[in-house]
Design a protein around this motif. Structure first.
Motif, mmCIF file in Angstrom:
data_model
loop_
_atom_site.group_PDB
_atom_site.id
_atom_site.type_symbol
_atom_site.label_atom_id
_atom_site.label_comp_id
_atom_site.label_asym_id
_atom_site.label_seq_id
_atom_site.Cartn_x
_atom_site.Cartn_y
_atom_site.Cartn_z
ATOM 1 N N GLN A 178 23.081 -5.564 -21.176
ATOM 2 C CA GLN A 178 23.711 -5.687 -19.618
ATOM 3 C C GLN A 178 22.351 -5.971 -19.303
ATOM 4 O OE1 GLN A 178 25.254 -3.207 -21.599
ATOM 5 N NE2 GLN A 178 26.326 -4.452 -21.449
ATOM 6 N N ASP A 179 21.372 -5.691 -19.485
ATOM 7 C CA ASP A 179 19.621 -6.221 -18.547
ATOM 8 C C ASP A 179 18.982 -7.615 -19.058
ATOM 9 O OD1 ASP A 179 17.486 -5.919 -17.596
ATOM 10 O OD2 ASP A 179 16.775 -4.924 -18.457
ATOM 11 N N GLU A 180 19.577 -8.398 -17.780
ATOM 12 C CA GLU A 180 19.562 -9.490 -18.057
ATOM 13 C C GLU A 180 18.326 -10.144 -17.268
ATOM 14 O OE1 GLU A 180 23.263 -12.569 -16.717
ATOM 15 O OE2 GLU A 180 24.197 -11.311 -18.220
ATOM 16 N N ASP A 181 16.911 -9.750 -17.432
ATOM 17 C CA ASP A 181 15.917 -10.183 -16.002
ATOM 18 C C ASP A 181 14.778 -10.415 -17.382
ATOM 19 O OD1 ASP A 181 17.220 -9.646 -13.803
ATOM 20 O OD2 ASP A 181 16.260 -7.488 -13.940
ATOM 21 N N VAL A 182 14.296 -11.348 -17.141
ATOM 22 C CA VAL A 182 13.410 -11.055 -17.777
ATOM 23 C C VAL A 182 12.175 -10.342 -17.253
ATOM 24 C CG1 VAL A 182 13.800 -14.247 -18.457
ATOM 25 C CG2 VAL A 182 12.325 -13.102 -16.143
ATOM 26 N N LYS A 183 11.426 -10.288 -18.527
ATOM 27 C CA LYS A 183 10.082 -8.757 -18.251
ATOM 28 C C LYS A 183 9.082 -9.251 -19.285
ATOM 29 C CE LYS A 183 13.437 -4.708 -18.086
ATOM 30 N NZ LYS A 183 14.711 -6.058 -18.327
ATOM 31 N N PRO A 184 8.619 -10.238 -18.264
ATOM 32 C CA PRO A 184 6.934 -11.284 -18.229
ATOM 33 C C PRO A 184 6.021 -10.330 -19.155
ATOM 34 C CG PRO A 184 7.571 -11.389 -16.490
ATOM 35 C CD PRO A 184 8.733 -10.946 -16.472
ATOM 36 N N ARG A 185 5.554 -9.645 -18.166
ATOM 37 C CA ARG A 185 4.454 -8.230 -17.953
ATOM 38 C C ARG A 185 4.971 -7.213 -19.511
ATOM 39 N NH1 ARG A 185 5.546 -10.025 -13.480
ATOM 40 N NH2 ARG A 185 4.374 -9.953 -11.806
ATOM 41 N N ALA A 186 6.494 -7.473 -20.024
ATOM 42 C CA ALA A 186 5.682 -6.251 -20.669
ATOM 43 C C ALA A 186 5.668 -6.855 -22.201
ATOM 44 C CB ALA A 186 7.463 -5.383 -20.831
ATOM 45 N N PHE A 187 6.626 -8.766 -22.114
ATOM 46 C CA PHE A 187 6.772 -9.797 -23.164
ATOM 47 C C PHE A 187 5.086 -9.498 -23.377
ATOM 48 C CE2 PHE A 187 5.439 -13.562 -24.601
ATOM 49 C CZ PHE A 187 6.555 -13.678 -25.821
ATOM 50 N N PHE A 188 4.037 -10.056 -22.621
ATOM 51 C CA PHE A 188 2.891 -10.318 -22.670
ATOM 52 C C PHE A 188 1.743 -9.431 -23.429
ATOM 53 C CE2 PHE A 188 4.370 -13.864 -20.010
ATOM 54 C CZ PHE A 188 3.700 -14.965 -21.450
ATOM 55 N N THR A 189 2.168 -8.080 -22.359
ATOM 56 C CA THR A 189 1.760 -6.751 -23.179
ATOM 57 C C THR A 189 1.594 -6.713 -24.064
ATOM 58 O OG1 THR A 189 1.776 -5.807 -20.178
ATOM 59 C CG2 THR A 189 1.209 -3.901 -22.700
ATOM 60 N N ARG A 190 2.995 -6.495 -24.951
ATOM 61 C CA ARG A 190 2.610 -6.516 -26.291
ATOM 62 C C ARG A 190 2.350 -7.784 -27.375
ATOM 63 N NH1 ARG A 190 8.072 -4.503 -29.109
ATOM 64 N NH2 ARG A 190 7.257 -5.012 -31.319
ATOM 65 N N MET A 191 1.954 -9.231 -27.013
ATOM 66 C CA MET A 191 1.359 -10.058 -27.247
ATOM 67 C C MET A 191 -0.188 -9.967 -27.081
ATOM 68 S SD MET A 191 0.904 -13.870 -26.059
ATOM 69 C CE MET A 191 2.823 -14.351 -26.678
ATOM 70 N N LEU A 192 -0.992 -9.115 -25.803
ATOM 71 C CA LEU A 192 -2.091 -8.907 -26.350
ATOM 72 C C LEU A 192 -2.661 -7.810 -27.166
ATOM 73 C CD1 LEU A 192 -2.600 -9.753 -21.872
ATOM 74 C CD2 LEU A 192 -3.848 -11.122 -23.940
ATOM 75 N N THR A 193 -1.614 -6.882 -26.688
ATOM 76 C CA THR A 193 -1.671 -5.416 -27.715
ATOM 77 C C THR A 193 -2.314 -5.794 -28.936
ATOM 78 O OG1 THR A 193 -0.657 -3.801 -26.104
ATOM 79 C CG2 THR A 193 -0.800 -3.240 -28.045
ATOM 80 N N ASN A 194 -1.210 -6.451 -29.047
ATOM 81 C CA ASN A 194 -1.507 -7.291 -31.052
ATOM 82 C C ASN A 194 -2.628 -8.041 -31.155
ATOM 83 O OD1 ASN A 194 1.583 -6.493 -31.826
ATOM 84 N ND2 ASN A 194 2.093 -9.010 -30.919
ATOM 85 N N LEU A 195 -3.605 -9.493 -30.066
ATOM 86 C CA LEU A 195 -4.081 -9.188 -30.293
ATOM 87 C C LEU A 195 -5.818 -8.153 -29.891
ATOM 88 C CD1 LEU A 195 -4.698 -12.902 -28.629
ATOM 89 C CD2 LEU A 195 -4.960 -12.726 -30.966
ATOM 90 N N LYS A 196 -5.373 -7.803 -29.538
ATOM 91 C CA LYS A 196 -6.033 -6.750 -29.418
ATOM 92 C C LYS A 196 -6.593 -5.882 -30.466
ATOM 93 C CE LYS A 196 -5.098 -2.743 -27.058
ATOM 94 N NZ LYS A 196 -4.940 -2.187 -25.591
ATOM 95 N N GLN A 197 -5.611 -4.872 -30.858
ATOM 96 C CA GLN A 197 -5.856 -4.521 -32.645
ATOM 97 C C GLN A 197 -5.938 -5.168 -33.746
ATOM 98 O OE1 GLN A 197 -4.602 -1.190 -31.854
ATOM 99 N NE2 GLN A 197 -5.095 -0.611 -33.889
#
Length: 411
Positions: free
Chosen positions: A286-305
């Motif tokens: 039911q949540d149709e909002d894009v969440k760019p901050r959560a998206f890029f936090t996950r991408m960057l966390t992958n890189l950081k690790q």
């Protein structure tokens, strides 16, 4: 907290002269440049010594004087050339650092927009600039995605009303994973190139989140908006279509899954027994909002690790800088500060590490996890860093009092 689990507190190194004079790794000249600089500097030093050496003649004739003048002129020319080479190399180095920093600043500017105005493609390419700081690559990526989407459009019914959602998803999957050859990089999952969109486009390989981004960009351009689904251990996307509860797994060739399929997959991932189950809360449909901050936090966390695991702490610190601009909440921002302090500690930049880690301890004192194992390890790092700083200060005091030890001539 996963970061602290993969790190153990390392004893501070013995302080040698080379260690005391060491610069932060991200400011060290690259090896090939350093070799050139050292050779040029040595040549300049020798030339300078030659220019300062005077030949004592007997006063007869002017030959010795003219020779000395020529030697001095050669030395001055050599020094001029050496200075120009060193300055050119410094200019190149500072230009590289400025370009890398520019990627972070452009990312911060993009993430500062309202969520529905953020350009995911450009933001991802700004992240990729931490490895290849060339702004032209951002434009090239946008052009390539536009061209691919135009080709995809030709495979779909010309009338948008005839583009049924499930059929369209299958068409996108066939085009991206069969015709173009995109695939999940199973063999080298932790290669940092998998998290850089320019490399993903060039190599046709990536991890779930970057492959999902390519799919989302293609789908959006042909009228099928998608949003991310932040599942544990595996990122997926889903179409924004009423009463259509399916997910797309881009790491497995664009496979279309129902929620029950995903629950079974997660059960296998967590190696649960036959009597145990995994239940996904379907409210996210039911949540149709894009969440760019959560998206890029996950991408960057992958890189950081990845960079932490490869002991590339300067690169990890760069990524933490990016993360500071997209943290979805105060807790994530706080943990980013902790990770930055750990980075600085492992890079032996103890003074900065103490500042960041003590700031984290102060700001997290009232938050969740206060007094836990997380704080205990951070306190140990602060103590170790302060000990190294105290030893360095004591050694410097002694050296100033007695004078630096004379170098021993090997001969």
């Amino acid at each position: 907290n996963a970061l602290l689990l993969c790190l153990r507190l390392r004893p501070g190194p013995r302080h040698t002269a080379s260690h005391r004079n060491a610069r932060p790794p991200h400011l060290i000249t690259p090896p090939e440049t350093a070799t050139t600089s050292m050779s040029a500097a040595a040549a300049g030093s020798e030339a300078g010594q030659a220019g300062e050496t005077e030949t004592v003649g007997d006063g007869a004739g002017g030959g010795d004087g003219r020779d000395l003048d020529r030697e001095r002129q050669v030395a001055r020319d050599n020094n001029t050339v050496t200075d120009e080479v060193v300055l050119d190399e410094l200019d190149d180095l500072f230009a590289l650092l400025a370009a890398q920093r520019r990627g972070e600043m452009l990312f911060a500017e993009e993430l500062g927009k309202p969520d529905d105005e953020i350009n995911f493609l450009r933001a991802a390419m700004y992240i990729a600039m931490h490895r290849r700081p060339d702004l032209q690559r951002v434009e090239d990526a946008e052009m390539e995605i536009a061209e691919l989407a135009a080709d995809l459009e030709k495979t779909l019914p010309p009338n948008p009303a005839d583009r049924f959602p499930l059929r369209t998803l299958k068409a996108i999957g066939r085009y991206m994973f069969e015709e173009l050859g995109f695939q999940g990089n199973q063999e080298e999952f932790y290669d940092p190139r998998n998290s850089c969109l320019d490399e993903v486009l060039a190599r046709r390989k990536g991890i779930p989140i970057t492959l999902s981004l390519v799919y989302m960009e293609l789908a959006r351009r042909v009228g099928m908006p998608m949003v991310g689904v932040n599942l544990p251990a595996h990122f997926m996307i889903r179409p924004v279509v009423d009463e259509m509860e399916v997910l797309v797994d881009c790491f497995r060739g664009g496979e279309i899954l129902f929620v029950e399929d995903v629950e079974e997959m997660l059960k296998k991932h967590y190696t649960m027994g036959d009597g145990e189950t995994v239940t996904i809360d379907r409210s996210f449909f039911q949540d149709e909002d894009v969440k760019p901050r959560a998206f890029f936090t996950r991408m960057l966390t992958n890189l950081k690790q990845i960079y932490f695991n490869r002991d590339e702490y300067a690169s990890a610190l760069q990524i933490i800088g990016y993360q500071s601009h997209c943290a979805p909440d105060a807790n994530v921002l706080l943990f980013n500060r902790r990770d930055g302090g750990i980075c600085l500690f492992l890079m032996q930049r103890y003074e900065e590490a103490v500042e960041e880690l003590t700031g984290y301890l102060r700001d997290s004192a009232e938050g969740p996890g206060a007094g836990g194992a997380d704080r205990q390890q951070v306190v140990q790092m602060v103590t170790a860093a302060q000990d190294q700083l105290a030893r360095a200060a004591a050694r410097n005091s002694v050296e100033r009092a007695v004078g630096a030890p004379e170098e021993v001539d090997d001969e």
